[in-house]
Each structure stands twice: as structure tokens, then as C-alpha cells.
Motif scaffolding. Structure first.
Motif, PDB file in Angstrom:
ATOM      1  N   GLU A 169       0.796  -1.229   0.000  1.00 43.11           N
ATOM      2  CA  GLU A 169       0.000   0.000   0.000  1.00 43.11           C
ATOM      3  C   GLU A 169       0.824   1.274   0.000  1.00 43.11           C
ATOM      4  N   SER A 170       2.114   1.207   0.255  1.00 43.96           N
ATOM      5  CA  SER A 170       3.053   2.322   0.183  1.00 43.96           C
ATOM      6  C   SER A 170       2.664   3.528   1.036  1.00 43.96           C
ATOM      7  N   ASN A 171       1.830   3.313   2.057  1.00 39.67           N
ATOM      8  CA  ASN A 171       1.490   4.405   2.980  1.00 39.67           C
ATOM      9  C   ASN A 171       2.248   4.183   4.281  1.00 39.67           C
ATOM     10  N   LEU A 172       3.357   4.876   4.429  1.00 35.51           N
ATOM     11  CA  LEU A 172       4.250   4.640   5.567  1.00 35.51           C
ATOM     12  C   LEU A 172       3.561   4.963   6.891  1.00 35.51           C
ATOM     13  N   TRP A 173       2.787   6.037   6.932  1.00 40.16           N
ATOM     14  CA  TRP A 173       2.113   6.411   8.175  1.00 40.16           C
ATOM     15  C   TRP A 173       1.150   5.319   8.638  1.00 40.16           C
ATOM     16  N   ARG A 174       0.372   4.799   7.699  1.00 37.83           N
ATOM     17  CA  ARG A 174      -0.619   3.788   8.057  1.00 37.83           C
ATOM     18  C   ARG A 174       0.047   2.502   8.529  1.00 37.83           C
ATOM     19  N   VAL A 175       1.136   2.119   7.861  1.00 42.91           N
ATOM     20  CA  VAL A 175       1.859   0.908   8.255  1.00 42.91           C
ATOM     21  C   VAL A 175       2.491   1.087   9.632  1.00 42.91           C
ATOM     22  N   ALA A 176       3.093   2.249   9.871  1.00 36.62           N
ATOM     23  CA  ALA A 176       3.707   2.514  11.173  1.00 36.62           C
ATOM     24  C   ALA A 176       2.662   2.445  12.286  1.00 36.62           C
ATOM     25  N   ASP A 177       1.483   2.984  12.022  1.00 33.93           N
ATOM     26  CA  ASP A 177       0.415   2.944  13.026  1.00 33.93           C
ATOM     27  C   ASP A 177      -0.089   1.522  13.233  1.00 33.93           C
ATOM     28  N   ARG A 178      -0.164   0.760  12.156  1.00 33.34           N
ATOM     29  CA  ARG A 178      -0.666  -0.615  12.252  1.00 33.34           C
ATOM     30  C   ARG A 178       0.240  -1.487  13.113  1.00 33.34           C
ATOM     31  N   PHE A 179       1.550  -1.294  12.994  1.00 33.34           N
ATOM     32  CA  PHE A 179       2.499  -2.119  13.754  1.00 33.34           C
ATOM     33  C   PHE A 179       3.004  -1.422  15.019  1.00 33.34           C
ATOM     34  N   GLN A 180       2.421  -0.263  15.325  1.00 33.28           N
ATOM     35  CA  GLN A 180       2.792   0.483  16.527  1.00 33.28           C
ATOM     36  C   GLN A 180       4.307   0.757  16.577  1.00 33.28           C
ATOM     37  N   LEU A 181       4.830   1.204  15.444  1.00 33.96           N
ATOM     38  CA  LEU A 181       6.243   1.573  15.337  1.00 33.96           C
ATOM     39  C   LEU A 181       6.333   3.043  14.954  1.00 33.96           C
ATOM     40  N   SER A 182       7.428   3.670  15.315  1.00 38.69           N
ATOM     41  CA  SER A 182       7.604   5.066  14.896  1.00 38.69           C
ATOM     42  C   SER A 182       7.820   5.104  13.385  1.00 38.69           C
ATOM     43  N   ARG A 183       7.303   6.156  12.760  1.00 37.76           N
ATOM     44  CA  ARG A 183       7.450   6.256  11.316  1.00 37.76           C
ATOM     45  C   ARG A 183       8.922   6.420  10.929  1.00 37.76           C
ATOM     46  N   GLY A 184       9.727   6.977  11.829  1.00 33.85           N
ATOM     47  CA  GLY A 184      11.159   7.088  11.565  1.00 33.85           C
ATOM     48  C   GLY A 184      11.828   5.730  11.482  1.00 33.85           C
ATOM     49  N   PHE A 185      11.426   4.805  12.376  1.00 28.35           N
ATOM     50  CA  PHE A 185      11.996   3.456  12.345  1.00 28.35           C
ATOM     51  C   PHE A 185      11.565   2.724  11.074  1.00 28.35           C
ATOM     52  N   VAL A 186      10.296   2.893  10.687  1.00 31.69           N
ATOM     53  CA  VAL A 186       9.815   2.241   9.468  1.00 31.69           C
ATOM     54  C   VAL A 186      10.563   2.786   8.254  1.00 31.69           C
ATOM     55  N   GLN A 187      10.818   4.095   8.249  1.00 35.45           N
ATOM     56  CA  GLN A 187      11.583   4.697   7.160  1.00 35.45           C
ATOM     57  C   GLN A 187      12.998   4.124   7.114  1.00 35.45           C
ATOM     58  N   MET A 188      13.636   3.994   8.286  1.00 35.79           N
ATOM     59  CA  MET A 188      14.987   3.433   8.347  1.00 35.79           C
ATOM     60  C   MET A 188      14.993   1.980   7.903  1.00 35.79           C
ATOM     61  N   LEU A 189      13.963   1.214   8.303  1.00 38.07           N
ATOM     62  CA  LEU A 189      13.848  -0.184   7.900  1.00 38.07           C
ATOM     63  C   LEU A 189      13.758  -0.289   6.373  1.00 38.07           C
ATOM     64  N   LEU A 190      12.987   0.594   5.770  1.00 37.93           N
ATOM     65  CA  LEU A 190      12.813   0.568   4.320  1.00 37.93           C
ATOM     66  C   LEU A 190      14.117   0.888   3.599  1.00 37.93           C
ATOM     67  N   SER A 191      14.795   1.959   4.010  1.00 43.03           N
ATOM     68  CA  SER A 191      16.040   2.350   3.340  1.00 43.03           C
ATOM     69  C   SER A 191      17.142   1.320   3.563  1.00 43.03           C
ATOM     70  N   SER A 192      17.220   0.760   4.765  1.00 41.91           N
ATOM     71  CA  SER A 192      18.230  -0.264   5.045  1.00 41.91           C
ATOM     72  C   SER A 192      17.964  -1.525   4.232  1.00 41.91           C
ATOM     73  N   SER A 193      16.697  -1.872   4.077  1.00 43.44           N
ATOM     74  CA  SER A 193      16.350  -3.077   3.315  1.00 43.44           C
ATOM     75  C   SER A 193      16.681  -2.921   1.837  1.00 43.44           C
ATOM     76  N   SER A 194      16.447  -1.734   1.275  1.00 47.73           N
ATOM     77  CA  SER A 194      16.768  -1.526  -0.133  1.00 47.73           C
ATOM     78  C   SER A 194      18.272  -1.617  -0.360  1.00 47.73           C
ATOM     79  N   ALA A 195      19.065  -1.058   0.577  1.00 48.54           N
ATOM     80  CA  ALA A 195      20.525  -1.138   0.457  1.00 48.54           C
ATOM     81  C   ALA A 195      21.003  -2.578   0.612  1.00 48.54           C
ATOM     82  N   PHE A 196      20.430  -3.308   1.591  1.00 46.88           N
ATOM     83  CA  PHE A 196      20.840  -4.693   1.811  1.00 46.88           C
ATOM     84  C   PHE A 196      20.401  -5.576   0.648  1.00 46.88           C
ATOM     85  N   CYS A 197      19.256  -5.278   0.049  1.00 46.92           N
ATOM     86  CA  CYS A 197      18.788  -6.032  -1.117  1.00 46.92           C
ATOM     87  C   CYS A 197      19.778  -5.885  -2.270  1.00 46.92           C
TER      88      CYS A 197
END
Length: 1014
Positions: free
Chosen positions: A861-889
């Protein structure tokens, strides 16, 4: 003599006739001349009215040409009139020609009076192979003919001539009706051709000539420069066009004195390595950029610019793209998942690679492996003192050591803060040092104790000197809320001037921003109100309709917080608004000081701590160095808020010398030296212990061996590392008459080429091999799990109820993926119910699957805010997870490319890397490829009609800034320039591919060993 050709025997007598004997011209081969050009007499010049030809009728020194023309013309006339001027032998006469009639003779005679020459009829035939000047003259004549025919009704069978031509005809007729001869006509035509004017702008030609001349002078100076000759050209060895661009694009008219001194140092002119150290905001980067341009333009070599953070790389790419377009070089981004290994080798242009620390190491490895390192003329390292910064410092040391060892022609320039042991870095880099304490704006440092401000003065006994008392009336309620008088300190400068307030934690940043807003006057709401409303709207759009409640409260007052909890889009918008004065105060963490340059009139340090750690001297200097904006403020000031308990430590902090910088190759159990040795063997830089020891002698670790290798020597470290790599099956050691030979295994090659942490390489290989056995491709979940970074597992603790809820929403096939990696539904259900699970379960796999579900939701769904709220994580952590995963991929992709058994992953991971890098709808990806364009900006551009990279590259920056809200002209110019550069890069890569396909192989077999014709 052939009967078909008339024989001509003409003797010409002239006092100006020169013999061909011993006559030498510029066409005579040098070996026949016997003299050099300097011995030749000076050229003689003549006026336009002189006969330039005289009897010397041919550049080939054949004087019979004009004689033949003269004879041919007279023969033609005589044949028409049946009055031969010269006796011609019978065997040369045209006996078959019928005698002309009187009417024809009369007609021809009349026509002859209208033309200059018998050969005028040739004018109607095009001359396609004439020189450009003659073609231009011919076009002018044709134009005159057309105009003449229009005026005269096209009555004559031959073109009417201009008034000058008619005057000449009258004069000729006055002399007896004789026409001008072919010889005279030929000479006149050649003279007119020689004096024909060019339609090309003389100004443009002169400008081009000046730039070319300056480039030539600069290149010659670079090659022949000596210590006594420091003047390299009009602008420090560069053409004056660069100076104009500096003024146009950066607003820089003149350089500081220290910059001029640095650029004219002997070591810089002679291309020796250099480390220069200055305080923050001293203008270090400009010197590096001038040296980079000199290398690109004068020496025609590629350059590498190493920066510590992705945001800095993107900012630099945007800033230099305009220079690349104007000066014809490429600016390529190597950050995150961006960058090609090896880079595209260009024939016509040189490249500036702007890279993060990790990407720069991979780039140097690929250049060494492909044999292109010699084309890398300059390496510039910003924040060189980060050599002492843990694992990233180890990567910098490995990169520079390889460049030093493999290329003696590559210059290294290091920019650094002042260090206590700069001499160690000089020995490592074989560099000279330039140090200066210059700051464009004077900095005054203060500390605050209770309600008193003290000036920092190292010459004072207590290091602090009384300055003033705070003059701000606090109510009892305010005193409880703000015991450190932060409101008093910030309101002394805002909103007229800007202020940065550094806080020890992220939560404290948000709380302090809200607290300040509660006590600000309403007049703050009116300051640039319209622009703040636009900023709020853009922030909401970046969050797909969601807006941070803290920013909703603080932005109307001109305040915002800045830390890693913001999304990339939010951070970008906040930084742009602060730079343009829409926001006047940022509450931030220490990471801002090391990142993008955001200066302020006043810098306040809320506490001398970062989290629970007391500040280092280097961190303190980096923060307070943001005070003072060049060209805006006359001075900058910093205030450190202290408690009584911290007073003694603070004295050491503000007055102590700078810390030392030490090698980190032995950091974290020696991971750095292990990675270094593995890559040296894989790149075949060192394949024996002796070669390895020789290489290690060129590292910073060797320089500091007595301090760092206390328990074991460097030789022992080397031997133990070889043994450990062999145990991990990353290298093999084979016996050889000359000693053991070191070779890398396939797994070892995949590890260093993929830049995979040695601690995870074996685990990654097992996970990929096991995944290949039952790979589920009905969704991205299985692939996402395989590229979820191992190092983020420790930073996340699953919420079991959320985990179970999201697990139940998966399809049957997706749930089977979870079971295949060892995470069963029953286990998650029991943990969600709070039951104890006795079975041994791999918690690393469990947490990794939880993070994979977060990423999987983002891809859907590419909505970072909604995903962060769904998993009760800070949007900053979700953003870091996304950027780190793309680099590791991207790393895993390069890892699998080296292992034949993992071949299916090559195509699969390539697309996944792209999806993770942008995590937006497909139509926005081309726009987000442009450096610095985030999702919210890409949506604005797309909705405004800029739907492709080509649209953006051809946009008018003025129109773009008016069309897109909160986009300033300077930003629009940089975006358009970056888009053009990216478009050029893509086009150039395709052209290089075409050229390679069409190039004839140098080793093409030929019959009998003959050379190929092409």
C-alpha cells in the motif's frame, strides 16, 4: 602524343617567373627541405588590389595551368569566329566540326558581350565539394542573381550582374570591347572568396577560442608547474567560465584569503596529497570543488567525492549537476541502492562519483578489478576525522589504503576538523597538512549557569568569564516548566533570526518544541503565515493525509523538531523551510550537526549529553560550529546550558585540545582487518603473507601499531585473521615452492563483492540456499524476508498480538512461507495469548519475519504512516527499515551474482531492489530517481504535468517554482539540472552500449593474418 588531345606548347616569359629547381614550399616533405620553419623568411603581405598570383599560377608550382585556360578560351572564341589566333597543327584540329553559320556567329558574339567568360555557363552547376567559404560566396552570388531576375523580369538568358560588374564591363568595352579573360575572372573570384565574410557570430567564435586557449594554458601549466610558478590560469588553473558559474550558481565572487593560499600551495600544484583542517563553516568544500573541476577539465580524469551521509550525497549531486551540464562532465550518485559496479566507462566525458563511505569502497574495488583505477585522478574525503568512527572509519581506511597502494598517480585530498594527532594521518596518507582557524563569521562561545551567562575564555583561570544576567521575567508557573530559561534564550533571537536548539534525546526535542510554543506571543503566528500554511499542507501530503500532531502545533509558530523519527519527506520539507526562513527554530539531535549544513544566528545546547553519554570535544565543536551564517550574520554565538554538577567536566569540554583519531581496523573483534584481507585476496592485490604484510604497512593501523597492537603484533593479527578466514571457508591456502598462496573461494568472492558483513555471510548463504528449495513467488513476502537486514533484528521487539493479527491476514501460500522459515502459526498464536512456548524456536527468524511483514505491508500500500500505526512503530523506524532493506537487497543481489547455484535470484532481486528503493506507485519512480525528489514532491510534479524524467529535464525553473507550492527558484534550478544530468547519464550509457556493439574487435581473425579493412 595522343591524337585525341590537343598538344599545347606555350612559352611564357616573365621577370617574376621562378624556377622549380631548389624551390621549397609548405607542401614539400620535411625530409626534403633540410631546414626548420624557424629559418624560413617572414611571410610577405599584400593589399587586396595587388595581383596575388602574378605568373606563379599554381600551388603545385605548375605555371601551365593559366596558360592552358588562356589557350582554351581563345580556341573557343576562334572556333566560333573561324579566326584561329595561332597556327594549330592539322592533326590537332577538330576536322569533324561543321562550320558555323553567320547567324550563329552573330548570336554568339552578342551573347559574348553579356558574359565575362566563356565558362560562365558552369555557374549553374552546383559545387558540392567546395570549401565552406567558397560555398558561402556562391550562395551570395546566387541570391543576387535571384533578386536581379525578379527586378528584370528574367529577360536575359544569363544572370545580370551587380553595378560593380556592369562598371567593369563598360570599362572593358571602352578598351575595345574585349572581355575579361578567364585568368582575370579566376583571380577576381578567388580574391572575392578570400574576402567573403562569415555568417558565424564573431563574438561566439572569440568566446570559444578564449575558453579553448585558457583550457590549453591550464593543461600545459598543470604538466609543467614548478614551485616558483604558481599562476596556473585565469581562475586557479580553470577557464574564466568556471569563475562566472561560481558567481551565477553559488553567488561567490571572491575567495577567502586562506582558500587562495591553500589552492596555491606547492603540494597542491604538484598534485601531492593534502589534509587541510578548519573549523566548521570555514569554506572547506569550495576548495575541494575547485580541485575536482581542475582534475576533470584540465587533466581529463575521473574524481571521487566521499561524503558520510546519503542526504549530503544527494545535496552535493544537486549542487554540482549544473556545473556538469555547463562544463560537460557527468555527476553520478553512489548512495543507498544507487550506483553501477563497475561504473560506465565513458569515451567522451569524465565522471565525478559522489558516494557514501560504503559505496565508495565498493566503487574502488570495482575500479581495481576492472583495471580502471589509473583513470581516477582525485579522491576527496569529507570529514576525514571519521577514520576514528567505528566500523565506518575502518571502511574509509580500507578505501584509501587501496588507492595509495594501487595507484601512484591518484591524488588524495582530506578535509578534516582539527585533530590532536593529525601527524598520524599525514604519515598514513603521505600528505602535507594545512591548518587555519578562519571563520567567515566570528563565533562567541558562552555557557549558562542558573540565570547567568559566562563567556568561554581559555585564558581565564576557571575558563569562564562573566558576561551578563538573563533579562526575562518568569512567572512561577513558567519557572517550573522551564527551569533552564530556554524560552528566554530563544526569544532573544527569533523570529527575526534563526536558532538551533540541540537536545539529548528525540523525545526531548518534541517536548521542548511544544513547551516553547505555549509561551510565545501571538505575533509569532503572523510571521510568514501564508508560507507556514503551505508547509503544513505539504507535510500532510507527504504523509498521505496524515500530519504529525506535534508539527501541527509548532509549525504555525515557526518551530519544528528534526531527528531520525521524521520520514525522509518530512525531513526534507523541514530543512527547506528552515533554510528559507519560514521556520526560525529547530529543536534537534546531534545528528543534524554532522549532516546537512543548516547554520543559525544562535546555537543552544540543551545539555552537555547525547542520551546518557557526555559530549566529546569533536561533537561539541561540530554543534557550536553551526552558529553564524556567512553573508547574513555579523557574528554567531553558542550557549551551553549547564547544571552545577557538570561544571568541571564542561571546563574540559570547552577548553581541552581536540581528541586523537585512531584506526578502527581492529574494532569489533577485528572485523575491519578481516574484510580488508578478504578483499585483498579476492582482488589479487596480495596473494601471499609477504605481500599482505607489505600492504598492511601502508595503513593507519601500522602507523599506530605501538598504541593499538599492545597484546599482539600486526604480524600476529595477520596470521590469526588468515586462519579465521580459512575456517569460515572464505579463502584457501595452498602450498607453493615459494610459500603458501592465498586464494578466495566463491563464497569469499560473493562476500566482499556484495559488501556483506562477515558475521552474516555464512548465515545469508544458508538462508538463500534453503529458500531456493521452496521459493514462493506468488507474492513478494518470501523474497522480502530474505533481504530483511540482520542488524536491525536487535532493534525491534515483536508485538505478539499485532503479529498474530497480521499473520491471519496472509493467504495460505504466504503463511506457508512463514512456516518454511521456522515461524509457525501455532507459535505466534501461543505468544499472542501469553502462553509459554517450550519448543526451541529461532527468535532471529521470528523477529526477521515480523520485520518482513512490515516491509510487505509497505510494498502493498506504500502508505508509511498507516503501516507505522498498524504495527505500533515510529514512522522514523519504518523509514529506516525501508532504506536499510533496499541497500541490503542491493548487496544480496551482488552476492548472488557471484554464486552460480543462486542464479534465479539475479532477476528477482533486481526488481525488488527497485521497488524497495522508492516504495511508491510505478508512475512516480522516474521522478524520484532525481536526487533529492521525495514522494510528496514527486506527487506535486506529477499532478502539475511533469510526468516523466524528460518532462522535468526540459522544464523552465521559473515556471516550475511558480507552479509547485513551497518550491523556491534555487531549488527548482537544482531539480531541473539534476534531471538533465540523470537524463544525459542514461543516454550516454545507451550510446556507450551502441558504440561497443558496433566496434570492430581488435583481435578479429583475418585470412592469412591480413589486417581487417575496418
Amino acid at each position: 602524343m595522343n591524337s585525341g588531345k590537343p598538344g599545347i606548347n606555350i612559352k611564357r616569359v616573365s621577370s617574376g617567373k621562378r624556377s622549380r629547381v631548389n624551390v621549397q614550399t609548405h607542401l614539400t616533405p620535411v625530409r626534403k627541405r633540410g631546414v626548420i620553419m624557424a629559418d624560413q623568411p617572414p611571410a610577405q603581405y599584400c593589399s587586396d588590389s595587388e595581383d596575388l598570383f602574378r605568373d606563379y599560377d599554381s600551388i603545385l608550382e605548375d605555371s601551365s595551368l593559366l596558360a592552358k585556360l588562356d589557350y582554351a578560351e581563345q580556341s573557343e572564341q576562334q572556333r566560333d569566329l573561324q579566326l584561329p589566333p595561332h597556327p594549330v597543327p592539322v592533326d590537332q584540329q577538330d576536322l569533324m566540326a561543321p562550320p558555323p553559320s553567320k547567324a550563329s556567329i552573330c548570336k554568339r558574339t552578342c551573347e559574348d558581350k553579356l558574359s565575362d567568360s566563356t565558362f560562365d555557363g558552369l555557374r549553374d552547376e552546383p559545387f558540392e565539394d567546395l570549401p565552406s567559404s567558397q560555398l558561402q560566396f556562391q550562395e551570395q552570388v546566387d541570391e543576387k542573381v535571384k533578386r536581379s531576375r525578379l527586378k528584370g523580369g528574367d529577360k536575359a538568358s544569363t544572370p545580370s550582374r551587380t553595378s560593380d560588374d556592369k562598371d567593369r564591363n563598360v570599362e572593358d568595352q571602352r578598351r575595345g570591347g574585349a572581355r575579361r579573360s578567364v585568368i582575370a575572372q579566376l583571380k577576381r573570384t578567388m580574391l572575392e572568396n578570400a574576402t567573403a565574410t562569415s555568417n558565424v557570430s564573431r563574438t561566439a567564435v572569440l568566446k570559444e577560442a578564449v575558453v579553448s586557449e585558457e583550457m590549453s594554458v591550464a593543461m600545459q601549466a598543470m604538466e609543467t608547474i614548478s614551485a616558483e610558478s604558481l599562476d596556473l590560469g585565469p581562475f586557479y588553473g580553470l577557464p574564466s567560465k568556471v569563475k562566472d558559474l561560481m558567481h551565477k550558481l553559488k553567488g561567490i565572487k571572491t575567495l577567502y584569503d586562506w582558500q587562495e593560499t591553500c589552492l596555491t600551495l606547492d603540494c597542491v600544484q604538484q598534485r601531492r596529497n593534502l589534509i587541510y583542517s578548519l573549523p566548521t563553516s570555514g569554506g572547506k568544500t569550495l576548495v575541494a570543488e575547485i580541485l575536482i573541476l581542475r582534475e576533470l577539465l584540465c587533466r581529463k580524469k575521473d574524481c571521487l567525492f566521499i561524503l558520510p551521509y546519503i542526504s549530503l550525497v544527494q545535496e552535493k549531486v544537486r549542487g554540482l549537476a549544473s556545473f556538469g551540464l555547463e562544463l560537460d562532465f557527468m555527476v553520478e550518485e553512489y548512495a543507498g541502492s544507487k550506483g553501477k559496479f563497475p561504473p560506465v566507462k565513458r569515451r567522451s566525458r569524465n565522471s565525478l562519483y559522489v558516494a557514501t563511505i560504503e559505496k565508495a569502497h565498493s566503487l574502488v574495488n570495482s575500479l581495481i578489478e576492472s583495471g580502471w583505477l589509473e583513470n581516477l585522478g582525485l579522491v576527496v574525503v569529507d570529514e576525514l576525522h571519521m577514520l576514528g568512527d567505528g566500523s565506518r572509519g575502518a571502511v574509509i581506511e580500507m578505501t584509501l589504503a587501496k588507492v595509495l597502494y594501487m595507484s601512484k598517480k591518484t591524488q588524495i585530498i582530506g578535509m578534516s576538523a582539527t585533530l590532536g594527532n593529525i601527524r598520524d594521518l599525514q604519515m598514513f596518507l603521505k600528505a602535507e597538512n594545512f591548518t587555519n582557524n578562519f571563520r567567515p563569521v566570528q563565533l562567541k562561545e558562552y555557557v549558562k549557569l542558573n540565570d547567568t551567562i559566562y563567556e568561554v575564555d581559555p585564558q581565564e583561570e576557571n575558563c569562564f568569564k562573566f558576561s551578563r544576567l538573563l533579562n526575562f521575567k518568569y512567572s512561577s508557573g513558567m519557572q517550573k516548566v522551564d527551569p533552564d530559561h530556554i524560552i528566554a534564550l530563544v526569544t532573544e533571537v527569533i523570529p527575526t533570526h534563526s536558532c538551533l536548539l540541540f537536545c539529548p534525546t528525540k523525545k526531548n526535542c518534541e517536548n521542548v518544541a511544544v513547551m516553547i510554543c505555549k509561551y510565545l506571543k501571538e505575533e509569532f503566528l503572523l510571521h510568514r503565515e501564508a508560507e507556514k500554511n503551505i508547509l503544513l499542507r505539504d507535510l500532510q501530503e507527504s504523509g498521505n493525509g496524515s500530519l504529525c500532531p506535534v508539527l501541527r502545533k509548532t509549525v504555525p509558530y515557526g518551530l519544528a523538531y528534526h531527528h531520525s523519527g521524521l520520514t525522509t519527506g518530512e525531513r526534507k520539507l523541514v530543512e527547506e523551510a528552515y533554510s528559507n526562513g519560514v521556520l526560525c527554530l529547530l529543536t534537534c539531535t546531534s545528528t543534524l550537526a554532522a549532516g546537512i549544513n543548516l547554520p543559525a544566528r544562535r546555537v543552544i545546547l540543551r545539555s552537555p549529553y547525547v542520551a546518557t553519554d557526555f559530549l566529546k570535544r569533536s561533537q561539541y565543536k561540530q554543534m557550536v560550529g553551526r552558529a553564524g551564517r556567512a553573508g547574513i550574520d555579523t557574528e554567531g554565538e553558542s550557549i551551553l546550558i549547564l547544571q552545577d554538577k557538570d561544571k568541571d567536566m564542561a571546563k574540559t569540554l570547552v577548553c581541552a585540545p581536540m581528541e586523537n583519531c585512531y584506526s578502527n581496523l581492529l574494532h569489533d573483534g577485528g572485523k575491519g582487518v578481516l574484510s580488508l584481507i578478504l578483499s585483498l585476496i579476492g582482488l589479487k592485490i596480495a596473494t601471499s603473507l609477504e605481500q599482505m604484510r607489505d600492504f598492511l604497512c601502508g595503513t593507519l593501523l601500522h602507523v599506530q601499531e605501538t598504541q593499538l597492537c599492545v597484546e599482539r603484533s600486526l604480524w600476529e593479527v595477520l596470521q590469526q585473521s588468515i586462519h579465521l578466514l580459512k575456517e569460515k571457508d572464505l579463502i584457501t591456502v595452498t602450498s607453493d615452492p615459494y610459500g603458501p598462496t592465498l586464494q578466495v573461494t566463491n563464497l569469499g568472492r560473493a562476500t566482499y563483492k556484495g559488501s556483506v558483513d562477515l558475521a552474516y555471510s555464512d548465515l545469508l548463504y544458508r538462508d538463500l540456499s534453503r529458500g531456493l528449495e521452496g521459493l514462493q513467488l506468488n507474492s513478494f513476502l518470501h523474497l522480502v524476508y530474505l533481504v530483511t537486514p540482520y542488524d536491525l533484528i536487535a532493534q525491534c521487539k515483536p508485538d505478539w498480538r499485532i503479529f498474530f493479527t497480521q499473520f491471519t491476514l496472509l493467504s495460505v501460500a504466504e503463511q506457508s512461507v512463514s512456516a518454511a522459515v521456522g515461524v509457525s502459526e501455532s507459535f505466534v498464536a501461543r505468544k499472542a495469548a501469553g502462553q509459554t512456548v517450550k519448543n526451541n524456536v529461532n527468535m532471529t527468524a521470528v523477529t526477521r519475519m515480523y520485520l518482513a511483514l512490515v516491509l510487505f505491508s509497505l510494498l502493498k500500500e506504500s502508505n508509511l504512516w498507516r503501516v507505522a500505526d498498524r504495527f505500533q512503530l515510529s514512522r522514523g523506524f519504518v523509514q529506516m527499515l525501508l532504506s536499510s532493506s533496499s541497500a541490503f537487497c542491493s548487496c544480496v543481489l551482488h552476492f548472488t551474482e557471484e554464486l552460480q547455484e543462486l542464479w534465479p535470484f539475479k532477476a528477482l532481486l533486481s526488481e525488488l531492489t527497485r521497488r524497495l528503493s522508492y516504495c511508491v506507485t510505478a508512475e512516480l519512480i522516474p521522478l524520484m530517481e532525481v536526487a533529492g525528489v521525495m514522494e510528496s514532491r514527486a506527487k506535486q510534479l506529477y499532478n502539475a504535468g511533469y510526468k516523466t524524467l524528460t518532462h522535468l529535464a526540459n522544464a523552465d525553473p521559473a515556471v516550475l517554482s511558480r507552479t509547485i507550492g513551497n518550491l523556491y527558484r534555487k531549488q527548482a534550478v537544482q531539480i531541473v539540472a539534476s534531471a538533465k544530468m540523470l537524463l544525459n547519464e542514461k543516454a550516454a550509457a545507451l550510446q556507450e552500449e551502441v558504440d561497443d556493439l558496433l566496434m570492430v574487435p581488435s583481435d578479429l581473425p583475418t585470412a592469412g593474418g591480413a589486417e581487417p579493412l575496418l
